[in-house]
Scaffold this active site. Structure first.
Site, PDB file in Angstrom:
ATOM      1  CB  SER A 135      -5.924   3.673  -0.346  1.00 27.59           C
ATOM      2  OG  SER A 135      -4.480   3.618  -0.494  1.00 27.59           O
ATOM      3  CG  ASP A 181      -1.950   1.182   1.112  1.00 26.83           C
ATOM      4  OD1 ASP A 181      -2.650   1.358   0.181  1.00 26.83           O
ATOM      5  OD2 ASP A 181      -2.522   1.652   2.124  1.00 26.83           O
ATOM      6  CD  GLN A 211      -3.942   1.276  -3.170  1.00 27.00           C
ATOM      7  OE1 GLN A 211      -3.502   2.477  -3.212  1.00 27.00           O
ATOM      8  NE2 GLN A 211      -3.622   0.410  -1.982  1.00 27.00           N
TER       9      GLN A 211
END
Length: 289
Positions: free
Chosen positions: A231, A207, A281
């Site tokens: 995100s 991430d 993502q």
């Protein structure tokens, strides 16, 4: 590997969720400090995965997750992880996990687990010509000399060694605009032989860089004035066993950005060339004109 157990210890500590046997599908977690005061998305992903895994037979490992980041988490508040048992089949198990603060979800995620089975086997090869991690500068080399609170935080608190093949975006944009990026990652200390933990830590680590190809292609960087980035959702597929205390290569791309959103994708290879995971993502990425 440079043995820096104190760097990994805080991460491993927050991944040890509290659990009351009287409520077998509810877990409590804490958060690591962050410069922006918000809960790190990779942390809550990893915690939600471990909460779901705690309700599944040990012989079934996660092969995919799909999660939505719904609200910014508050670091000072505990997080409740409520697991819903969606299905327990002969080969597959499905769980939904809500990460809650003040009774409202900050993350909602579905994870699928599978027992080990034989089947069709193939994988894309690792790209050729990628410099190895020993040939590249780490984030510690780049940020270490800088006297700034954020730089000091990342060099003193980071649990992973991160090395960009074509230069990092910490201090400015890339020399060449490109939607492609290659990054080496490795945990800073040896870890237990626990495959669920390694898969959770892979979710934690990736991430950090999933939206960097969007910045690279648009000519932005982490220090772009007025940058707003967060995100929105996260999809992950584990193809094979992985160890995050060995070097992993992220081959990244971004096919599209529009409407203040950008999509990042990655294939994750072990140093011996094995494809171990794929990741996607979408995030909010806003840079003032």
């Amino acid at each position: 590997m440079t043995d820096q157990p104190d760097r990994m210890a805080p991460v491993l500590d927050v991944l040890r969720l509290e659990h009351d046997p009287a409520t077998p599908d509810v877990f409590q977690g804490r958060s690591l400090p962050q410069p922006n005061g918000r809960v790190f998305g990779g942390q809550v992903l990893a915690q939600a995965l471990l909460a779901a895994g705690a309700t599944v037979a040990e012989d079934r490992l996660p092969h995919s997750l799909h999660g939505y980041f719904l609200r910014a988490g508050v670091i000072e508040q505990p997080i409740t992880f409520a697991v819903e048992r969606l299905r327990d089949g002969r080969s597959f198990t499905a769980r939904r996990t809500h990460a809650l603060q003040d009774g409202v979800p900050i993350l909602s995620m579905i994870t699928s687990f599978q027992e080990r089975q034989d089947g069709i086997e193939y994988a894309d090869p690792i790209p050729e010509g990628i410099p190895g991690p020993d040939e590249l500068r780490s984030a510690f080399d780049i940020l270490g000399p800088i006297d700034h609170p954020v730089a000091k935080f990342w060099t003193q608190e980071a649990a992973f060694d991160v090395r960009h093949v074509d230069g990092a975006l910490y201090l400015g944009p890339a020399r060449v605009r490109s939607g492609r990026q290659a990054v080496w990652f490795r945990a800073l200390a040896p870890l237990p032989d626990d495959q669920l933990l390694h898969r959770a830590l892979l979710a934690y680590a990736c991430d950090q860089v999933m939206l960097e190809p969007v910045l690279r292609r648009s000519g932005a960087s982490w220090v772009s004035r007025g940058l707003s980035i967060a995100s929105l959702d996260h999809g992950m597929w584990w193809h094979r066993d992985v160890r995050v205390d060995d070097w992993l290569l992220y081959i990244q791309s971004t096919p599209s950005a529009q409407g203040g959103r950008g999509l990042g994708a990655a294939r994750v290879f072990s140093q011996d060339g094995t494809l171990v995971a794929s990741v996607a993502q979408e995030g909010m990425v806003r840079v003032p004109d």
